[in-house]
Design a protein around this motif. Sequence first.
Motif, PDB file in Angstrom:
ATOM      1  N   TRP A  10      15.381  24.191  20.009  1.00 46.12           N
ATOM      2  CA  TRP A  10      14.037  23.632  20.069  1.00 46.12           C
ATOM      3  C   TRP A  10      13.507  23.366  18.681  1.00 46.12           C
ATOM      4  O   TRP A  10      13.969  23.922  17.696  1.00 46.12           O
ATOM      5  CB  TRP A  10      13.077  24.519  20.845  1.00 46.12           C
ATOM      6  N   ARG A  11      12.536  22.483  18.629  1.00 42.79           N
ATOM      7  CA  ARG A  11      11.821  22.161  17.397  1.00 42.79           C
ATOM      8  C   ARG A  11      10.340  22.273  17.721  1.00 42.79           C
ATOM      9  O   ARG A  11       9.795  21.473  18.491  1.00 42.79           O
ATOM     10  CB  ARG A  11      12.180  20.747  16.926  1.00 42.79           C
ATOM     11  N   ARG A  14       7.694  19.458  18.121  1.00 40.74           N
ATOM     12  CA  ARG A  14       7.732  18.543  19.262  1.00 40.74           C
ATOM     13  C   ARG A  14       6.550  18.810  20.191  1.00 40.74           C
ATOM     14  O   ARG A  14       6.101  17.929  20.898  1.00 40.74           O
ATOM     15  CB  ARG A  14       9.057  18.671  20.015  1.00 40.74           C
ATOM     16  N   ASP A  30      11.984  27.075  14.719  1.00 36.24           N
ATOM     17  CA  ASP A  30      12.960  26.084  15.158  1.00 36.24           C
ATOM     18  C   ASP A  30      14.342  26.726  15.305  1.00 36.24           C
ATOM     19  O   ASP A  30      14.706  27.610  14.532  1.00 36.24           O
ATOM     20  CB  ASP A  30      13.061  24.941  14.150  1.00 36.24           C
ATOM     21  N   ALA A  58      11.151  14.116  27.423  1.00 37.15           N
ATOM     22  CA  ALA A  58      11.299  14.069  25.966  1.00 37.15           C
ATOM     23  C   ALA A  58      12.237  15.173  25.483  1.00 37.15           C
ATOM     24  O   ALA A  58      13.010  14.972  24.546  1.00 37.15           O
ATOM     25  CB  ALA A  58       9.935  14.190  25.284  1.00 37.15           C
ATOM     26  N   GLU A  59      12.183  16.331  26.132  1.00 34.54           N
ATOM     27  CA  GLU A  59      13.077  17.430  25.770  1.00 34.54           C
ATOM     28  C   GLU A  59      14.530  17.043  26.049  1.00 34.54           C
ATOM     29  O   GLU A  59      15.420  17.300  25.240  1.00 34.54           O
ATOM     30  CB  GLU A  59      12.700  18.693  26.560  1.00 34.54           C
ATOM     31  N   PHE A  62      15.650  14.713  23.399  1.00 33.30           N
ATOM     32  CA  PHE A  62      15.861  15.489  22.172  1.00 33.30           C
ATOM     33  C   PHE A  62      17.245  16.146  22.183  1.00 33.30           C
ATOM     34  O   PHE A  62      18.009  16.054  21.216  1.00 33.30           O
ATOM     35  CB  PHE A  62      14.744  16.535  22.046  1.00 33.30           C
TER      36      PHE A  62
END
Length: 79
Positions: A10-11, A14, A30, A58-59, A62
Amino acid sequence: MRIDAHQHYWRLSRGDYGWLTPALGPIHRDFGPPDLAPLLARHGIARTILVQAAPTEAETAFLLGIAEHDQSVAGVVGW
């Protein structure tokens, strides 16, 4: 070949990880391929499967973007 069947990247920037708050301490940062690479190597794991950590399209995009550029990713579980 050994495969890790469940991995999250994960970031925070976002912004779609509502569950990931500062209260979670060490994981509130992150996480990406550079974080996992030494562990994969140490344990003889050749590839990993990414599983989404946010319930958004969106995930998934990503994670698919990471998969396109990282040889360690064998697949993505998303929406």
